[in-house]
Design a protein around this motif. Structure first.
Motif, PDB file in Angstrom:
ATOM      1  N   ARG A   5       0.790  -1.240   0.000  1.00 21.40           N
ATOM      2  CA  ARG A   5       0.000   0.000   0.000  1.00 21.40           C
ATOM      3  C   ARG A   5       0.819   1.285   0.000  1.00 21.40           C
ATOM      4  N   PRO A   6       1.909   1.381   0.781  1.00 15.69           N
ATOM      5  CA  PRO A   6       2.648   2.664   0.754  1.00 15.69           C
ATOM      6  C   PRO A   6       3.114   3.060  -0.651  1.00 15.69           C
ATOM      7  N   GLY A   7       3.577   2.083  -1.432  1.00 11.80           N
ATOM      8  CA  GLY A   7       4.010   2.371  -2.806  1.00 11.80           C
ATOM      9  C   GLY A   7       2.856   2.774  -3.693  1.00 11.80           C
ATOM     10  N   LEU A   8       1.733   2.071  -3.568  1.00 16.22           N
ATOM     11  CA  LEU A   8       0.561   2.403  -4.382  1.00 16.22           C
ATOM     12  C   LEU A   8       0.056   3.799  -4.034  1.00 16.22           C
ATOM     13  N   GLN A   9       0.031   4.121  -2.727  1.00 15.11           N
ATOM     14  CA  GLN A   9      -0.450   5.433  -2.293  1.00 15.11           C
ATOM     15  C   GLN A   9       0.486   6.537  -2.765  1.00 15.11           C
ATOM     16  N   MET A  10       1.774   6.254  -2.774  1.00 15.71           N
ATOM     17  CA  MET A  10       2.729   7.236  -3.277  1.00 15.71           C
ATOM     18  C   MET A  10       2.477   7.517  -4.760  1.00 15.71           C
ATOM     19  N   ASP A  11       2.020   6.488  -5.480  1.00 14.69           N
ATOM     20  CA  ASP A  11       1.736   6.626  -6.909  1.00 14.69           C
ATOM     21  C   ASP A  11       0.322   7.118  -7.195  1.00 14.69           C
ATOM     22  N   GLY A  12      -0.427   7.493  -6.144  1.00 11.44           N
ATOM     23  CA  GLY A  12      -1.754   8.071  -6.357  1.00 11.44           C
ATOM     24  C   GLY A  12      -2.877   7.056  -6.415  1.00 11.44           C
ATOM     25  N   GLY A  13      -2.656   5.874  -5.860  1.00 12.44           N
ATOM     26  CA  GLY A  13      -3.698   4.850  -5.888  1.00 12.44           C
ATOM     27  C   GLY A  13      -3.732   4.037  -4.612  1.00 12.44           C
ATOM     28  N   ASP A  14      -4.410   2.919  -4.662  1.00 13.55           N
ATOM     29  CA  ASP A  14      -4.491   2.033  -3.506  1.00 13.55           C
ATOM     30  C   ASP A  14      -5.094   0.708  -3.937  1.00 13.55           C
ATOM     31  N   LEU A  15      -5.329  -0.138  -2.951  1.00 12.64           N
ATOM     32  CA  LEU A  15      -5.803  -1.489  -3.169  1.00 12.64           C
ATOM     33  C   LEU A  15      -6.839  -1.806  -2.109  1.00 12.64           C
ATOM     34  N   HIS A  16      -7.913  -2.474  -2.507  1.00 12.93           N
ATOM     35  CA  HIS A  16      -8.991  -2.827  -1.582  1.00 12.93           C
ATOM     36  C   HIS A  16      -9.217  -4.335  -1.672  1.00 12.93           C
ATOM     37  N   VAL A  17      -9.261  -5.008  -0.523  1.00 11.97           N
ATOM     38  CA  VAL A  17      -9.558  -6.442  -0.514  1.00 11.97           C
ATOM     39  C   VAL A  17     -11.067  -6.601  -0.687  1.00 11.97           C
ATOM     40  N   VAL A  18     -11.475  -7.312  -1.729  1.00 11.44           N
ATOM     41  CA  VAL A  18     -12.892  -7.505  -2.033  1.00 11.44           C
ATOM     42  C   VAL A  18     -13.415  -8.760  -1.340  1.00 11.44           C
ATOM     43  N   SER A  19     -12.690  -9.873  -1.500  1.00 11.36           N
ATOM     44  CA  SER A  19     -13.134 -11.111  -0.855  1.00 11.36           C
ATOM     45  C   SER A  19     -11.959 -12.077  -0.711  1.00 11.36           C
ATOM     46  N   PHE A  20     -12.143 -13.040   0.190  1.00 13.53           N
ATOM     47  CA  PHE A  20     -11.126 -14.058   0.419  1.00 13.53           C
ATOM     48  C   PHE A  20     -11.823 -15.325   0.877  1.00 13.53           C
ATOM     49  N   ASP A  21     -11.542 -16.445   0.194  1.00 15.27           N
ATOM     50  CA  ASP A  21     -12.213 -17.699   0.556  1.00 15.27           C
ATOM     51  C   ASP A  21     -11.267 -18.706   1.205  1.00 15.27           C
ATOM     52  N   GLY A  22     -10.096 -18.237   1.636  1.00 11.51           N
ATOM     53  CA  GLY A  22      -9.119 -19.141   2.242  1.00 11.51           C
ATOM     54  C   GLY A  22      -7.946 -19.397   1.316  1.00 11.51           C
ATOM     55  N   ILE A  23      -8.183 -19.350   0.002  1.00 10.74           N
ATOM     56  CA  ILE A  23      -7.117 -19.514  -0.996  1.00 10.74           C
ATOM     57  C   ILE A  23      -7.143 -18.369  -2.001  1.00 10.74           C
ATOM     58  N   ASN A  24      -8.333 -18.068  -2.529  1.00 12.54           N
ATOM     59  CA  ASN A  24      -8.457 -17.039  -3.572  1.00 12.54           C
ATOM     60  C   ASN A  24      -8.735 -15.677  -2.951  1.00 12.54           C
ATOM     61  N   LEU A  25      -7.817 -14.742  -3.213  1.00 14.38           N
ATOM     62  CA  LEU A  25      -7.968 -13.371  -2.736  1.00 14.38           C
ATOM     63  C   LEU A  25      -8.343 -12.504  -3.923  1.00 14.38           C
ATOM     64  N   ILE A  26      -9.456 -11.790  -3.807  1.00 15.45           N
ATOM     65  CA  ILE A  26      -9.895 -10.874  -4.869  1.00 15.45           C
ATOM     66  C   ILE A  26      -9.618  -9.457  -4.380  1.00 15.45           C
ATOM     67  N   VAL A  27      -8.901  -8.683  -5.207  1.00 23.11           N
ATOM     68  CA  VAL A  27      -8.588  -7.301  -4.852  1.00 23.11           C
ATOM     69  C   VAL A  27      -9.115  -6.368  -5.936  1.00 23.11           C
ATOM     70  N   SER A  28      -9.265  -5.100  -5.568  1.00 21.56           N
ATOM     71  CA  SER A  28      -9.674  -4.111  -6.550  1.00 21.56           C
ATOM     72  C   SER A  28      -8.751  -2.910  -6.394  1.00 21.56           C
ATOM     73  N   TYR A  29      -8.274  -2.417  -7.528  1.00 20.81           N
ATOM     74  CA  TYR A  29      -7.377  -1.256  -7.518  1.00 20.81           C
ATOM     75  C   TYR A  29      -8.185   0.027  -7.480  1.00 20.81           C
ATOM     76  N   GLN A  30      -7.598   1.073  -6.859  1.00 20.87           N
ATOM     77  CA  GLN A  30      -8.264   2.368  -6.764  1.00 20.87           C
ATOM     78  C   GLN A  30      -7.321   3.461  -7.249  1.00 20.87           C
ATOM     79  N   GLY A  31      -7.903   4.612  -7.578  1.00 20.25           N
ATOM     80  CA  GLY A  31      -7.101   5.763  -7.998  1.00 20.25           C
ATOM     81  C   GLY A  31      -6.311   5.463  -9.257  1.00 20.25           C
ATOM     82  N   ALA A  32      -5.058   5.933  -9.296  1.00 22.44           N
ATOM     83  CA  ALA A  32      -4.219   5.773 -10.486  1.00 22.44           C
ATOM     84  C   ALA A  32      -3.999   4.311 -10.839  1.00 22.44           C
TER      85      ALA A  32
END
Length: 193
Positions: A125-152
């Protein structure tokens, strides 16, 4: 105090970061995809009146503006800067955010998601935020992690594979060697067999 803004480029050629000397958001981060979502944020609504703007992202003391790639930054940069400065003195960094009903935020009291978020907070996250964006965890089922990018990061070519591969590598190292990371749009890291 005179409000100033400084423009920073991001790794995404279609996104610029406008850094202010005042906060634009005190808690959390907010992504707008269209003017209809901005009823409690006049600055964001005004930014969507500029042609070719596709996303406006508020975090801490900056606004990341993403365009569709059809505008020349030289032609819209000053207009964006003027709009931000025009609204900045009346801008409330605690503006109300309409919750998106179809996209409920993950229940962060899930201990596994809390562990994953802690790892991401310390690494990615610190690197993404420095670049004008971020990351959000959408879901996790124990193995599969779904993320969504934000901003840049949302429409950045390097976020889709490079960052995804880095996230998966870090989480495999620090959390679970079996974890599979993909984006909400179903982009998945290609593994060499």
């Amino acid at each position: 105090m005179e409000i100033k803004t400084m423009i920073q480029s991001t790794p995404n050629p279609n996104a610029l970061k406008f850094v202010l000397n005042i906060p634009v958001r005190n808690t959390g981060k907010v992504t707008y995809k269209n003017a209809a979502q901005c009823q409690h944020n006049p600055m964001a609504a005004a930014l969507f009146t500029i042609p070719n703007i596709t996303e406006v992202y508020f975090f801490d003391n900056y606004v990341t503006i993403t365009q569709d790639g059809n505008a020349d930054w030289d032609q819209i940069e000053e207009q964006i800067k003027r709009t931000i400065l025009e609204y900045a003195s009346d801008h409330n960094p605690d503006f109300i955010v309409e919750e998106d009903k179809k996209n409920p935020t993950i229940v962060s009291d899930d201990p596994e998601i809390a562990k994953i978020n802690a790892i991401l907070d310390n690494t990615i996250r610190p690197g993404l935020q420095m670049d004008g964006g971020d990351l959000h965890v959408v879901s996790f089922d124990g193995i599969n992690l779904i993320v969504s990018y934000q901003g840049a990061c949302g429409s950045c070519p390097s976020s889709t594979m490079g960052t995804l591969r880095a996230i998966e590598s870090i989480l495999r190292d620090q959390y679970n060697p079996e974890i599979v990371v993909q984006t909400e749009g179903n982009i998945q890291v290609e593994h060499e067999h």
